[in-house]
Design a protein around this motif. Sequence first.
Motif, PDB file in Angstrom:
ATOM      1  N   VAL A   1       0.843  -1.195   0.000  1.00 31.09           N
ATOM      2  CA  VAL A   1       0.000   0.000   0.000  1.00 31.09           C
ATOM      3  C   VAL A   1       0.881   1.250   0.000  1.00 31.09           C
ATOM      4  O   VAL A   1       0.681   2.172  -0.800  1.00 31.09           O
ATOM      5  N   VAL A   2       1.872   1.274   0.878  1.00 29.74           N
ATOM      6  CA  VAL A   2       2.772   2.430   0.975  1.00 29.74           C
ATOM      7  C   VAL A   2       3.513   2.646  -0.341  1.00 29.74           C
ATOM      8  O   VAL A   2       3.624   3.775  -0.829  1.00 29.74           O
TER       9      VAL A   2
ATOM     10  N   TYR B   1       2.651   1.801  -3.381  1.00 31.51           N
ATOM     11  CA  TYR B   1       1.779   2.303  -4.438  1.00 31.51           C
ATOM     12  C   TYR B   1       1.424   3.771  -4.204  1.00 31.51           C
ATOM     13  O   TYR B   1       1.406   4.572  -5.144  1.00 31.51           O
ATOM     14  N   VAL B   2       1.145   4.135  -2.961  1.00 30.89           N
ATOM     15  CA  VAL B   2       0.843   5.531  -2.642  1.00 30.89           C
ATOM     16  C   VAL B   2       2.038   6.420  -2.990  1.00 30.89           C
ATOM     17  O   VAL B   2       1.875   7.491  -3.589  1.00 30.89           O
ATOM     18  N   CYS B   3       3.232   5.969  -2.667  1.00 32.79           N
ATOM     19  CA  CYS B   3       4.434   6.745  -3.002  1.00 32.79           C
ATOM     20  C   CYS B   3       4.587   6.883  -4.510  1.00 32.79           C
ATOM     21  O   CYS B   3       4.986   7.946  -5.001  1.00 32.79           O
ATOM     22  N   ASP B   4       4.268   5.841  -5.257  1.00 37.18           N
ATOM     23  CA  ASP B   4       4.329   5.912  -6.724  1.00 37.18           C
ATOM     24  C   ASP B   4       3.322   6.919  -7.272  1.00 37.18           C
ATOM     25  O   ASP B   4       3.638   7.690  -8.176  1.00 37.18           O
ATOM     26  N   VAL B   5       2.106   6.900  -6.743  1.00 39.37           N
ATOM     27  CA  VAL B   5       1.062   7.817  -7.213  1.00 39.37           C
ATOM     28  C   VAL B   5       1.469   9.267  -6.971  1.00 39.37           C
ATOM     29  O   VAL B   5       1.308  10.129  -7.842  1.00 39.37           O
ATOM     30  N   PHE B   6       2.020   9.544  -5.800  1.00 38.83           N
ATOM     31  CA  PHE B   6       2.389  10.915  -5.446  1.00 38.83           C
ATOM     32  C   PHE B   6       3.825  11.266  -5.820  1.00 38.83           C
ATOM     33  O   PHE B   6       4.273  12.384  -5.595  1.00 38.83           O
TER      34      PHE B   6
END
Length: 169
Positions: free
Chosen positions: A64-65, A67-72
């Motif tokens: 989860v972390v 993917y969130v880092c990739d998105v942002f």
Amino acid sequence: MKIIEIIMKMLIRKTAGGKISLIPVTNDTELIGENELLLEEKHLLYICNIYNKQESLVVPLEEVVNYVCDVFKISLQELMYRNRKQRYVVARQCYYFTAWLMNAYSLSEIGKYINRDHSIVLYAVKQCLNAIDFKDEVLFKPLVEILIHFHMWDIEKNKLKTKKQLEDE
């Protein structure tokens, strides 16, 4: 099924000042009517109905972390750093909410993974619920993108998937 059972033996109620409080339920506590619930409370009840402890979507917090880092387009260190810039705050809120929806981790576990307290996670969940309800321009789009990736968002209906939809996948 009583409202109390739905929200896992906790009663959500409005205090005199209009604030929301969570109060442990005892046998002598009276139930409040569903028409007295705020929009946020109704959304929370809906979420609790969909994602219960028995059937949870389990994805490692690390995934989860990442993917969130990739998105942002930020690093894990930037996410963990105590920076109040909107971009980092929104990224952390998206992580908290997505991990919370999976319902496999406690608020403490979710927060501890990036060196935060459980109360911050709880506040972020409320913020994300409001963002979904009111289609907040800053938080809504990235949150939906992340939820779509983890198959928790119904694209056709533009809302969170129901438990039945998750089971069918």
